[in-house]
Scaffold this motif. Structure first.
Motif, mmCIF file in Angstrom:
data_model
loop_
_atom_site.group_PDB
_atom_site.id
_atom_site.type_symbol
_atom_site.label_atom_id
_atom_site.label_comp_id
_atom_site.label_asym_id
_atom_site.label_seq_id
_atom_site.Cartn_x
_atom_site.Cartn_y
_atom_site.Cartn_z
ATOM 1 N N GLN A 84 0.347 1.515 -14.673
ATOM 2 C CA GLN A 84 1.340 2.304 -13.946
ATOM 3 C C GLN A 84 1.007 3.803 -13.997
ATOM 4 N N ALA A 85 0.513 4.237 -15.164
ATOM 5 C CA ALA A 85 0.159 5.665 -15.305
ATOM 6 C C ALA A 85 -0.992 6.038 -14.375
ATOM 7 N N GLU A 86 -1.983 5.168 -14.257
ATOM 8 C CA GLU A 86 -3.120 5.441 -13.378
ATOM 9 C C GLU A 86 -2.705 5.432 -11.912
ATOM 10 N N LEU A 87 -1.816 4.507 -11.551
ATOM 11 C CA LEU A 87 -1.322 4.490 -10.167
ATOM 12 C C LEU A 87 -0.523 5.753 -9.856
ATOM 13 N N ALA A 88 0.255 6.216 -10.829
ATOM 14 C CA ALA A 88 1.031 7.444 -10.628
ATOM 15 C C ALA A 88 0.109 8.652 -10.494
ATOM 16 N N ARG A 89 -1.004 8.632 -11.239
ATOM 17 C CA ARG A 89 -1.934 9.761 -11.206
ATOM 18 C C ARG A 89 -2.586 9.926 -9.830
ATOM 19 N N VAL A 90 -2.799 8.802 -9.135
ATOM 20 C CA VAL A 90 -3.459 8.892 -7.815
ATOM 21 C C VAL A 90 -2.465 8.622 -6.691
ATOM 22 N N ALA A 91 -1.192 8.751 -6.984
ATOM 23 C CA ALA A 91 -0.167 8.419 -5.992
ATOM 24 C C ALA A 91 -0.297 9.264 -4.725
ATOM 25 N N THR A 92 -0.619 10.566 -4.902
ATOM 26 C CA THR A 92 -0.734 11.434 -3.714
ATOM 27 C C THR A 92 -1.888 10.995 -2.819
ATOM 28 N N LYS A 93 -2.972 10.497 -3.422
ATOM 29 C CA LYS A 93 -4.126 10.040 -2.640
ATOM 30 C C LYS A 93 -3.834 8.738 -1.899
ATOM 31 N N LEU A 94 -2.855 7.984 -2.437
ATOM 32 C CA LEU A 94 -2.524 6.709 -1.807
ATOM 33 C C LEU A 94 -1.343 6.824 -0.848
ATOM 34 N N ALA A 95 -0.814 8.033 -0.724
ATOM 35 C CA ALA A 95 0.402 8.212 0.071
ATOM 36 C C ALA A 95 0.201 7.841 1.526
ATOM 37 N N GLY A 96 -1.009 7.989 2.033
ATOM 38 C CA GLY A 96 -1.252 7.697 3.451
ATOM 39 C C GLY A 96 -1.431 6.231 3.754
ATOM 40 N N LEU A 97 -1.413 5.387 2.733
ATOM 41 C CA LEU A 97 -1.597 3.954 2.958
ATOM 42 C C LEU A 97 -0.317 3.317 3.498
ATOM 43 N N THR A 98 -0.508 2.268 4.280
ATOM 44 C CA THR A 98 0.656 1.524 4.770
ATOM 45 C C THR A 98 1.265 0.743 3.604
ATOM 46 N N PRO A 99 2.521 0.296 3.738
ATOM 47 C CA PRO A 99 3.135 -0.506 2.674
ATOM 48 C C PRO A 99 2.284 -1.734 2.327
ATOM 49 N N GLU A 100 1.693 -2.372 3.341
ATOM 50 C CA GLU A 100 0.854 -3.542 3.083
ATOM 51 C C GLU A 100 -0.362 -3.162 2.251
ATOM 52 N N GLN A 101 -0.955 -2.008 2.552
ATOM 53 C CA GLN A 101 -2.139 -1.564 1.814
ATOM 54 C C GLN A 101 -1.779 -1.183 0.368
ATOM 55 N N GLN A 102 -0.625 -0.527 0.208
ATOM 56 C CA GLN A 102 -0.182 -0.179 -1.145
ATOM 57 C C GLN A 102 0.083 -1.441 -1.987
ATOM 58 N N ALA A 103 0.659 -2.486 -1.343
ATOM 59 C CA ALA A 103 0.899 -3.754 -2.041
ATOM 60 C C ALA A 103 -0.415 -4.398 -2.457
ATOM 61 N N ALA A 104 -1.421 -4.255 -1.575
ATOM 62 C CA ALA A 104 -2.736 -4.826 -1.894
ATOM 63 C C ALA A 104 -3.367 -4.106 -3.079
ATOM 64 N N VAL A 105 -3.221 -2.778 -3.142
ATOM 65 C CA VAL A 105 -3.751 -2.012 -4.266
ATOM 66 C C VAL A 105 -3.037 -2.414 -5.556
ATOM 67 N N ASP A 106 -1.709 -2.563 -5.469
ATOM 68 C CA ASP A 106 -0.942 -2.965 -6.651
ATOM 69 C C ASP A 106 -1.406 -4.334 -7.155
ATOM 70 N N ALA A 107 -1.590 -5.279 -6.215
ATOM 71 C CA ALA A 107 -2.036 -6.618 -6.596
ATOM 72 C C ALA A 107 -3.439 -6.575 -7.199
ATOM 73 N N LEU A 108 -4.305 -5.724 -6.628
ATOM 74 C CA LEU A 108 -5.680 -5.617 -7.132
ATOM 75 C C LEU A 108 -5.710 -5.088 -8.559
ATOM 76 N N THR A 109 -4.911 -4.043 -8.822
ATOM 77 C CA THR A 109 -4.909 -3.481 -10.180
ATOM 78 C C THR A 109 -4.312 -4.469 -11.189
ATOM 79 N N ARG A 110 -3.309 -5.244 -10.784
ATOM 80 C CA ARG A 110 -2.755 -6.269 -11.664
ATOM 81 C C ARG A 110 -3.810 -7.323 -12.001
ATOM 82 N N SER A 111 -4.556 -7.733 -10.980
ATOM 83 C CA SER A 111 -5.579 -8.755 -11.177
ATOM 84 C C SER A 111 -6.679 -8.270 -12.118
ATOM 85 N N ILE A 112 -7.125 -7.019 -11.915
ATOM 86 C CA ILE A 112 -8.178 -6.465 -12.775
ATOM 87 C C ILE A 112 -7.684 -6.362 -14.217
#
Length: 407
Positions: free
Chosen positions: A362-390
């Motif tokens: 969660q801390a790493e996602l918060a750190r790059v939150a501004t860089k991910l702001a332009g992503l669509t909700p679907e893309q943000q969900a995919a990033v969240d799922a990817l980080t959980r999987s890793i």
């Protein structure tokens, strides 16, 4: 906490030792409560049958000494430790679990496969719960033991025929007489063992069954069950036991009396009234109901529960293959239980590791939150799922190691 089991059974102690430790049903609650209040003991259960007396305890690890249990036996039964100790066996942790599973599954019984022992373990469990002597550890262990016993019954043929101490006793009587047809039998004691004996006696052709019990209602209940065409059954008032016992060719005793009911002098009286006709006593009670000195009376023949072992040995040979299959089930279930216990012990560490990893994610996602702001909700969900999987894949080897870590 440590799991400790201490006991004696028909393999380690003769009947004259076992009967000094036997606990009548009416005293089991008091004995269990006393055991649970011993220093260092957190949980406790007592199994007392005609073939064994066992103490199953959960103890504080720094107090887990069998000397504490020996002191309990000494003080509660007034039997010196020096008398008991040569016959004792002790199991701890995994081996205690294995022993309990084998006992509940009737693999440690004199008659392998007999069904009564599971009910006796359940009765001890019920009493221990009622007095508050069983909680977390023993609760889970005993429930698992009941499941294992049921599995052994359903997946093997070890209990395919009705076998019990009572049936072995009746088999012995049949071998002595050649046939039980026309014989008169006296049951002294109206418990479950007597009911089983009565059923087997009828199957073998006994013509008459007499029942004597301190509680007349129980005697009448057994008589009512077995009355029918071609079979005579009768209640003998307990106060008339000695006056009428000579009528029986075979006497099977299974009371919980604290002292012997029949002595050498009784045997002499019975044989005199029978005009020398032999009389056979099969004593399946612990403590014994019949003084072994009655064997000295000409015409009296006494067999106690230890004498049944020879018959039981033949039964064991017939069931060897099924017993081996049952042993495999027990071994597998012991492994499963130990793995579960180890996993439970690792739960706090596993939860802490998972929580720490999630906080870092969660801390790493918060750190790059501004860089991910332009992503669509679907893309943000995919990033969240990817980080959980890793994170899960990185944690997996550590979690496995924690779960499999030996105690």
């Amino acid at each position: 906490m440590k799991l400790v089991l201490l006991g004696v059974n028909h393999n380690t102690a003769p009947i004259d030792v076992r009967e000094r430790l036997a606990i009548p049903a009416g005293r089991l609650a008091d004995a269990t409560r006393t055991l649970a209040h011993q220093p260092g003991i957190r949980e406790g259960l007592i199994l007392s049958t005609c073939n064994r007396v066992e103490l199953l305890t959960v103890q504080e690890s720094d107090a887990a000494q069998n000397s504490d249990l020996l002191r309990f036996l000494d003080e509660y039964f007034a039997v010196p430790a020096s008398t008991i100790q040569p016959h004792l066996y002790e199991f701890r942790e995994r081996e205690a679990v294995r022993h309990l599973f084998r006992v509940a599954s009737s693999l440690d019984s004199m008659v392998v496969g007999e069904p009564q022992i599971l009910g006796q373990v359940k009765e001890s469990y019920t009493v221990a719960r009622e007095v508050g002597a069983v909680s977390g550890t023993l609760e889970g262990l005993l429930q698992r033991a009941f499941t294992v016993a049921k599995k052994v019954r359903s997946e093997t043929q070890i209990g395919s025929s009705s076998v019990s101490i009572a049936s072995v006793a009746v088999d012995l009587a049949r071998k002595i007489f050649g046939s039980l047809a026309g014989k008169q039998v006296l049951l002294v004691g109206a418990g479950k063992m007597s009911e089983l004996a009565a059923r087997h006696l009828i199957q073998q052709g006994a013509a008459s069954i007499l029942v004597a019990n301190r509680t007349p209602e129980r005697a009448r209940k057994i008589v009512a069950q077995f009355s029918g065409p071609g079979l005579s059954s009768e209640v003998i008032p307990f106060e008339e036991l000695y006056a009428q016992a000579h009528r029986a060719d075979i006497v099977i005793t299974s009371t919980g009396a604290p002292q012997q009911l029949f002595g050498r002098a009784h045997g002499q009286q019975f044989i005199q009234k029978r005009r020398g006709k032999p009389m056979f006593f099969i004593d399946i009670a612990v403590p014994r109901d019949v003084d072994p000195k009655m064997n000295e009376v000409e015409g009296c023949f006494v067999y106690d529960i230890d004498d049944l072992q020879q018959v039981a040995a033949a039964n064991l040979a017939d069931r060897g293959r099924e017993a081996a299959a049952a042993e495999d089930i027990v071994s597998s279930e012991v492994d499963r239980y130990q793995q579960r216990i180890q996993s439970l012990g690792a739960v706090p560490a596993i939860r802490a590791l998972q929580q720490s990893a999630e906080e870092m994610r969660q801390a790493e996602l918060a750190r790059v939150a501004t860089k991910l702001a332009g992503l669509t909700p679907e893309q943000q969900a995919a990033v969240d799922a990817l980080t959980r999987s890793i994170t899960a894949k990185l944690l997996h080897p550590q979690l496995v190691a924690l779960r499999e870590k030996p105690e």
